[in-house]
Design a protein around this motif. Structure first.
Motif, PDB file in Angstrom:
ATOM      1  N   ALA A 136      42.633  57.731  14.865  1.00  0.00           N
ATOM      2  CA  ALA A 136      43.090  58.656  13.826  1.00  0.00           C
ATOM      3  C   ALA A 136      41.935  59.071  12.916  1.00  0.00           C
ATOM      4  N   LEU A 137      41.142  58.096  12.468  1.00  0.00           N
ATOM      5  CA  LEU A 137      40.012  58.399  11.592  1.00  0.00           C
ATOM      6  C   LEU A 137      38.964  59.232  12.315  1.00  0.00           C
ATOM      7  N   GLY A 138      38.792  58.960  13.611  1.00  0.00           N
ATOM      8  CA  GLY A 138      37.842  59.734  14.404  1.00  0.00           C
ATOM      9  C   GLY A 138      38.251  61.185  14.497  1.00  0.00           C
ATOM     10  N   LYS A 166      37.603  67.628  10.501  1.00  0.00           N
ATOM     11  CA  LYS A 166      37.403  67.797   9.063  1.00  0.00           C
ATOM     12  C   LYS A 166      38.733  67.879   8.316  1.00  0.00           C
ATOM     13  N   LEU A 167      39.558  66.865   8.530  1.00  0.00           N
ATOM     14  CA  LEU A 167      40.876  66.782   7.911  1.00  0.00           C
ATOM     15  C   LEU A 167      40.962  65.549   7.025  1.00  0.00           C
ATOM     16  N   THR A 168      41.832  65.594   6.036  1.00  0.00           N
ATOM     17  CA  THR A 168      42.134  64.409   5.230  1.00  0.00           C
ATOM     18  C   THR A 168      43.531  63.884   5.523  1.00  0.00           C
ATOM     19  N   GLU A 169      44.279  64.586   6.384  1.00  0.00           N
ATOM     20  CA  GLU A 169      45.586  64.149   6.869  1.00  0.00           C
ATOM     21  C   GLU A 169      45.704  64.557   8.323  1.00  0.00           C
ATOM     22  N   ILE A 170      46.638  63.907   9.014  1.00  0.00           N
ATOM     23  CA  ILE A 170      46.896  64.291  10.400  1.00  0.00           C
ATOM     24  C   ILE A 170      48.365  64.009  10.715  1.00  0.00           C
ATOM     25  N   PRO A 171      49.034  64.879  11.493  1.00  0.00           N
ATOM     26  CA  PRO A 171      50.466  64.694  11.757  1.00  0.00           C
ATOM     27  C   PRO A 171      50.744  63.512  12.687  1.00  0.00           C
ATOM     28  N   LEU A 172      51.869  62.869  12.459  1.00  0.00           N
ATOM     29  CA  LEU A 172      52.357  61.803  13.329  1.00  0.00           C
ATOM     30  C   LEU A 172      53.641  62.300  13.997  1.00  0.00           C
ATOM     31  N   VAL A 173      53.669  62.197  15.328  1.00  0.00           N
ATOM     32  CA  VAL A 173      54.780  62.728  16.104  1.00  0.00           C
ATOM     33  C   VAL A 173      55.269  61.681  17.095  1.00  0.00           C
ATOM     34  N   VAL A 174      56.586  61.539  17.235  1.00  0.00           N
ATOM     35  CA  VAL A 174      57.182  60.692  18.263  1.00  0.00           C
ATOM     36  C   VAL A 174      57.890  61.615  19.246  1.00  0.00           C
ATOM     37  N   GLY A 185      55.768  62.736   9.966  1.00  0.00           N
ATOM     38  CA  GLY A 185      55.115  62.809   8.663  1.00  0.00           C
ATOM     39  C   GLY A 185      53.606  62.926   8.810  1.00  0.00           C
ATOM     40  N   LEU A 186      52.947  63.102   7.656  1.00  0.00           N
ATOM     41  CA  LEU A 186      51.488  63.168   7.623  1.00  0.00           C
ATOM     42  C   LEU A 186      50.920  61.805   7.255  1.00  0.00           C
ATOM     43  N   ILE A 187      49.899  61.386   7.999  1.00  0.00           N
ATOM     44  CA  ILE A 187      49.177  60.150   7.691  1.00  0.00           C
ATOM     45  C   ILE A 187      47.872  60.541   7.001  1.00  0.00           C
ATOM     46  N   SER A 188      47.571  59.930   5.859  1.00  0.00           N
ATOM     47  CA  SER A 188      46.391  60.315   5.098  1.00  0.00           C
ATOM     48  C   SER A 188      45.193  59.430   5.424  1.00  0.00           C
ATOM     49  N   GLU A 189      44.023  60.018   5.297  1.00  0.00           N
ATOM     50  CA  GLU A 189      42.775  59.292   5.527  1.00  0.00           C
ATOM     51  C   GLU A 189      42.630  58.125   4.560  1.00  0.00           C
ATOM     52  N   GLY A 190      43.020  58.350   3.298  1.00  0.00           N
ATOM     53  CA  GLY A 190      42.885  57.296   2.293  1.00  0.00           C
ATOM     54  C   GLY A 190      43.658  56.042   2.648  1.00  0.00           C
ATOM     55  N   LEU A 205      44.523  55.043   5.690  1.00  0.00           N
ATOM     56  CA  LEU A 205      43.955  54.401   6.876  1.00  0.00           C
ATOM     57  C   LEU A 205      42.646  53.698   6.566  1.00  0.00           C
ATOM     58  N   LEU A 206      41.885  54.210   5.619  1.00  0.00           N
ATOM     59  CA  LEU A 206      40.623  53.562   5.249  1.00  0.00           C
ATOM     60  C   LEU A 206      40.846  52.205   4.595  1.00  0.00           C
ATOM     61  N   ASP A 207      42.054  51.991   4.081  1.00  0.00           N
ATOM     62  CA  ASP A 207      42.381  50.700   3.455  1.00  0.00           C
ATOM     63  C   ASP A 207      42.780  49.631   4.476  1.00  0.00           C
ATOM     64  N   VAL A 208      42.937  50.034   5.752  1.00  0.00           N
ATOM     65  CA  VAL A 208      43.323  49.082   6.798  1.00  0.00           C
ATOM     66  C   VAL A 208      42.102  48.264   7.212  1.00  0.00           C
ATOM     67  N   ASP A 209      42.220  46.941   7.194  1.00  0.00           N
ATOM     68  CA  ASP A 209      41.084  46.068   7.499  1.00  0.00           C
ATOM     69  C   ASP A 209      40.665  46.132   8.962  1.00  0.00           C
ATOM     70  N   ASP A 210      41.627  46.182   9.859  1.00  0.00           N
ATOM     71  CA  ASP A 210      41.338  46.181  11.291  1.00  0.00           C
ATOM     72  C   ASP A 210      41.674  47.554  11.877  1.00  0.00           C
ATOM     73  N   SER A 211      40.651  48.355  12.157  1.00  0.00           N
ATOM     74  CA  SER A 211      40.882  49.726  12.632  1.00  0.00           C
ATOM     75  C   SER A 211      41.332  49.787  14.085  1.00  0.00           C
ATOM     76  N   SER A 212      41.341  48.629  14.763  1.00  0.00           N
ATOM     77  CA  SER A 212      41.766  48.620  16.162  1.00  0.00           C
ATOM     78  C   SER A 212      43.287  48.563  16.308  1.00  0.00           C
ATOM     79  N   ILE A 213      43.999  48.261  15.227  1.00  0.00           N
ATOM     80  CA  ILE A 213      45.452  48.165  15.326  1.00  0.00           C
ATOM     81  C   ILE A 213      46.056  49.562  15.383  1.00  0.00           C
TER      82      ILE A 213
END
Length: 220
Positions: free
Chosen positions: A23-25, A31-39, A45-50, A52-60
């Motif tokens: 997602a961060l990649g 060049k986005l600060t949000e990205i859509p989540l779709v099932v 909804g929109l997931i924000s960069e801020g 995701l940056l707070d997540v300790d393990d980016s592999s999850i």
């Protein structure tokens, strides 16, 4: 112009099983600060960069990260003005578009919106600009248009701005003529206050330079 006409085809959507790192990649790449989540095809909804940056393990996965979701969206038949209002109001880099049955169609990115706005406002078309000051109660677009057309010209775009703590307003019009002298004289003959005017030779290169610089800034 409707929301469905503004969709950026290249913008991807995330699945809950995608990793935080992915997602961060994608946010960095596009060049986005949000990205859509779709099932499936259902917008979540929109997931924000801020967040995701707070997540300790980016592999999850996004699902495991339990990131907050902004449920904002527009439907495919909403007008561009609604799109502008929602993106500006929430300071978004992207805005999802859904169908009447809540299915995800795509997303509008800020760069695409700016380009469409420039066309909507006739920024790229040759011509000149006049700004008139008047009382709010005296504003009649049909009369202004008649004055312009009586000089063999057409209004390409217009916008108004009211004065704070005053009953005055500015009406700015772009006209498809580079020589505005006759039109200005007609406005003055009808007792309009012409507070500013810009001819092609004076303003077109500067407008294009500023517009190109703005697009460059958005792409940084």
């Amino acid at each position: 112009m409707l929301a469905k006409d503004l969709i950026s085809e290249e913008i991807p959507a995330l699945k809950p099983s995608d990793s935080v790192e992915k997602a961060l990649g994608w946010m960095e790449e596009f060049k986005l600060t949000e990205i859509p989540l779709v099932v499936g095809s259902t917008y979540q909804g929109l997931i924000s960069e801020g967040d995701l940056l707070d997540v300790d393990d980016s592999s999850i996965s996004i699902k495991e990260a339990q990131a907050e979701r902004n449920r904002i969206f527009v439907t495919e038949y909403e007008h561009i003005y609604e799109v502008i209002g929602k993106m500006a109001g929430q300071q978004l880099s992207i805005l999802p578009v859904i169908s009447d049955d809540k299915q995800y169609i795509g997303a509008i990115c800020l760069n695409t919106l700016v380009e469409k706005i420039s066309n909507l406002g006739a920024m790229k078309d040759p011509g000149g600009i006049i700004t008139l000051e008047m009382n709010v109660n005296d504003y009649t677009l049909s009369e202004i248009s008649n004055i312009v057309e009586s000089n063999g010209a057409k209004i390409l775009s217009s916008y108004i701005a009211t004065h704070d703590d005053s009953n005055k307003m500015d009406v700015t019009i772009k006209i498809n003529r580079t020589d505005l002298s006759a039109i200005i004289q007609t406005f003055e003959r009808y007792n309009y206050a012409v507070v500013a005017s810009f001819h092609k030779s004076e303003m077109e290169d500067d407008m294009k330079r500023r517009y190109d610089a703005f697009l460059h800034y958005l792409n940084m």
